[in-house]
Design an enzyme around this catalytic site. Structure first.
Site, PDB file in Angstrom:
ATOM      1  N   ASN A  23      -2.658  19.882 -19.901  1.00 32.57           N
ATOM      2  CA  ASN A  23      -2.711  18.257 -21.010  1.00 32.57           C
ATOM      3  C   ASN A  23      -2.903  19.182 -21.413  1.00 32.57           C
ATOM      4  O   ASN A  23      -3.267  18.726 -23.348  1.00 32.57           O
ATOM      5  CB  ASN A  23      -3.996  17.298 -20.349  1.00 32.57           C
ATOM      6  N   LYS A  61       6.367  23.253 -13.790  1.00 36.94           N
ATOM      7  CA  LYS A  61       5.157  21.887 -13.277  1.00 36.94           C
ATOM      8  C   LYS A  61       5.424  21.622 -11.508  1.00 36.94           C
ATOM      9  O   LYS A  61       4.091  21.350 -11.029  1.00 36.94           O
ATOM     10  CB  LYS A  61       6.437  19.988 -14.105  1.00 36.94           C
ATOM     11  N   HIS A 114      -2.393  17.891 -25.234  1.00 39.20           N
ATOM     12  CA  HIS A 114      -2.351  15.584 -24.508  1.00 39.20           C
ATOM     13  C   HIS A 114      -3.861  14.814 -25.204  1.00 39.20           C
ATOM     14  O   HIS A 114      -3.926  13.529 -25.484  1.00 39.20           O
ATOM     15  CB  HIS A 114      -2.573  15.775 -23.537  1.00 39.20           C
ATOM     16  N   GLU A 166       7.309  18.519 -24.593  1.00 39.35           N
ATOM     17  CA  GLU A 166       6.791  19.029 -23.446  1.00 39.35           C
ATOM     18  C   GLU A 166       7.445  20.045 -22.963  1.00 39.35           C
ATOM     19  O   GLU A 166       6.267  20.901 -22.287  1.00 39.35           O
ATOM     20  CB  GLU A 166       7.647  17.885 -22.244  1.00 39.35           C
ATOM     21  N   ARG A 175       1.028  -1.393   0.029  1.00 43.93           N
ATOM     22  CA  ARG A 175      -0.169   0.045  -0.099  1.00 43.93           C
ATOM     23  C   ARG A 175       1.063   0.757  -0.136  1.00 43.93           C
ATOM     24  O   ARG A 175       0.875   2.375   0.233  1.00 43.93           O
ATOM     25  CB  ARG A 175      -1.084  -0.010   1.475  1.00 43.93           C
ATOM     26  N   ARG A 217      -4.270  21.463 -12.796  1.00 40.05           N
ATOM     27  CA  ARG A 217      -3.140  21.020 -13.143  1.00 40.05           C
ATOM     28  C   ARG A 217      -3.687  20.186 -14.093  1.00 40.05           C
ATOM     29  O   ARG A 217      -2.659  20.050 -15.737  1.00 40.05           O
ATOM     30  CB  ARG A 217      -2.825  19.733 -12.066  1.00 40.05           C
ATOM     31  N   HIS A 273       6.503   9.456 -27.461  1.00 40.23           N
ATOM     32  CA  HIS A 273       4.863  10.121 -27.049  1.00 40.23           C
ATOM     33  C   HIS A 273       4.607  12.137 -27.341  1.00 40.23           C
ATOM     34  O   HIS A 273       3.922  12.629 -27.283  1.00 40.23           O
ATOM     35  CB  HIS A 273       4.921  10.477 -25.048  1.00 40.23           C
ATOM     36  N   GLU A 278      -4.950  16.881  -9.512  1.00 42.07           N
ATOM     37  CA  GLU A 278      -5.438  17.791 -11.138  1.00 42.07           C
ATOM     38  C   GLU A 278      -7.506  18.097 -10.598  1.00 42.07           C
ATOM     39  O   GLU A 278      -8.034  17.575 -11.766  1.00 42.07           O
ATOM     40  CB  GLU A 278      -5.255  16.922 -11.782  1.00 42.07           C
ATOM     41  N   HIS A 304      -2.727  12.145 -27.181  1.00 40.48           N
ATOM     42  CA  HIS A 304      -3.196  10.934 -26.986  1.00 40.48           C
ATOM     43  C   HIS A 304      -3.448   9.499 -28.006  1.00 40.48           C
ATOM     44  O   HIS A 304      -3.179   8.841 -27.923  1.00 40.48           O
ATOM     45  CB  HIS A 304      -3.567  10.752 -25.281  1.00 40.48           C
ATOM     46  N   LYS A 356       2.453  11.454 -10.766  1.00 41.40           N
ATOM     47  CA  LYS A 356       1.220  10.441 -11.862  1.00 41.40           C
ATOM     48  C   LYS A 356       1.968   9.194 -11.929  1.00 41.40           C
ATOM     49  O   LYS A 356       3.482   9.351 -12.709  1.00 41.40           O
ATOM     50  CB  LYS A 356       1.039  11.105 -12.678  1.00 41.40           C
TER      51      LYS A 356
HETATM   52  N1  GLY Z   1       1.776  14.760 -17.403  1.00 39.78           N
HETATM   53  C1  GLY Z   1       0.731  15.629 -17.128  1.00 39.78           C
HETATM   54  C2  GLY Z   1       0.549  15.478 -15.681  1.00 39.78           C
HETATM   55  O1  GLY Z   1       1.792  14.784 -14.813  1.00 39.78           O
HETATM   56  O2  GLY Z   1       0.192  16.133 -15.027  1.00 39.78           O
END
Ligand code: GLY
Length: 353
Positions: free
Chosen positions: A236, A218, A239, A178, A114, A232, A255, A228, A243, A136
């Site tokens: 994106n 970031k 994206h 990015e 966990r 946040r 990517h 998010e 994606h 993430k």
């Molecule tokens: N790659 C986008 C984020 O980390 O929110």
């Protein structure tokens, strides 16, 4: 060395310009047992086996390069290896590789017992400026990219710029997508820096500043909205369509290459819906081209219907409605909810060749 702090479920630092072996030795000395998860393409890097062989309490395991790492079969193998190694709650996992390595390793750290500590040592530009920072973690499933995962921040992120020398220009450029995204949503200085170094070699010569600036953006965004709920989402930009194109390519597109196409699409949408000056969208295409990034959609390969279907299944779609991040102006992102599908299709038709 530059150090940037991130405030998430705990505070941690991203150190840019460190020597990775020194930091790895420190991590190893801080914990009883350490499992190093490294991507196959850097397994031969000098110094790794020496550190691994220093103690029976350090274990090295290799995972495939690229998106193949983010598969449930790899996750199961990692859990089995951790079980055999008897890695406990006070022990740690180290991720050494690109974005897919840190995504997978962070997910394993989030789920093992966990949640155990993990440390990110990104070795690609995309990993350094994006994947390794922000907590993430996840794997891909048949339903889509990153739909299974957890928010689980690393204890530290250590960025050794010497890894970039071994990156192909294609991989370095993919990471630049990015960086460019970050410039457009929050730090126009990044765009000036890139515009004055308009080639892959030029960008490589200012890598430390590009990385430090991108990580700072970031870190600030993640510190304000770790899970998010709103802000946040600006990360994106590019994206939503990116994606979809990436998935449709069977992950043959990097990517960042897919994101570059997504940036073109999102900027065009912003011109229509957010009042973005058309010149910004044109300039963005020119900048992406300087680094060899794709700016059109090969329509034979990616039909609008397929792209739309995948976008509707993306986690950014809510209640069956598409959501995009766009720009009101450079440095000022905006949200686009439920855009008209005819408009989306007409933009696709403009950039598909
Ligand atoms: N790659 C986008 C984020 O980390 O929110």
């Amino acid at each position: 060395m530059k150090s940037i702090s991130v405030h998430a479920e705990h505070e941690y630092r991203v150190e840019v310009g460190v020597e990775w072996r020194e930091r790895l030795q420190e991590v190893v000395s801080r914990h009883n047992k350490v499992m190093i998860i490294a991507s196959e393409n850097i397994a031969q890097i000098s110094g790794l086996t020496e550190i691994t062989n220093t103690s029976a309490q350090v274990r090295l395991t290799l995972i495939p390069d690229g998106e193949n790492a983010k598969d449930i079969s790899v996750a199961i193998r990692m859990w089995n290896e951790l079980g055999a190694f008897e890695l406990g709650r006070k022990d740690a996992i180290v991720a050494l590789g690109g974005g897919t390595t840190t995504d997978l390793s962070g997910f394993i750290a989030a789920t093992w017992l966990r949640g155990v500590d993990w440390y990110a040592f990104p070795t690609t530009l995309a990993g350094m400026v994006d994947a390794a920072v922000g907590g993430k973690t996840g794997i891909n499933t048949d339903s889509g990219k990153n739909l299974v995962g957890a928010f689980h921040s690393p204890r530290s992120v250590f960025i050794d710029l010497s890894f970039l020398a071994s990156l192909t220009d294609r991989d370095f450029s993919a990471g630049l997508a990015e960086v460019i995204k970050t410039g457009y949503i929050a730090d126009p200085e990044i765009l000036h820096l890139l515009a004055s170094h308009p080639s892959v070699q030029g960008a490589r010569s200012v890598d430390k500043e590009l990385i430090t600036r991108s990580v700072a953006v970031k870190a600030s965004v993640v510190s304000q909205d770790f899970t998010e709920s709103s802000l946040r989402e600006i990360l994106n930009y590019g994206h939503t369509l990116g994606h979809a194109v990436e998935k449709l390519s069977g992950y043959t597109l990097r990517h960042g290459e897919a994101v570059a196409i997504g940036l073109v699409f999102a900027a065009e949408l912003s011109v229509s819906l957010l009042g973005l000056p058309a010149k910004v969208a044109v300039d963005q295409i020119s900048l992406l081209k300087c680094f060899g990034l794709p700016t059109t959609i090969p329509k034979e390969q990616y039909s609008w219907e397929e792209i739309l279907t995948i976008m509707m299944g993306d986690k950014k779609a809510r209640n069956g409605e598409l959501r995009f991040i766009g720009l009101e102006e450079v440095g000022k992102p905006g949200w686009i909810a439920a855009p008209d599908h005819n408009l989306l299709k007409s933009i696709y038709e403009r950039i598909a060749i």
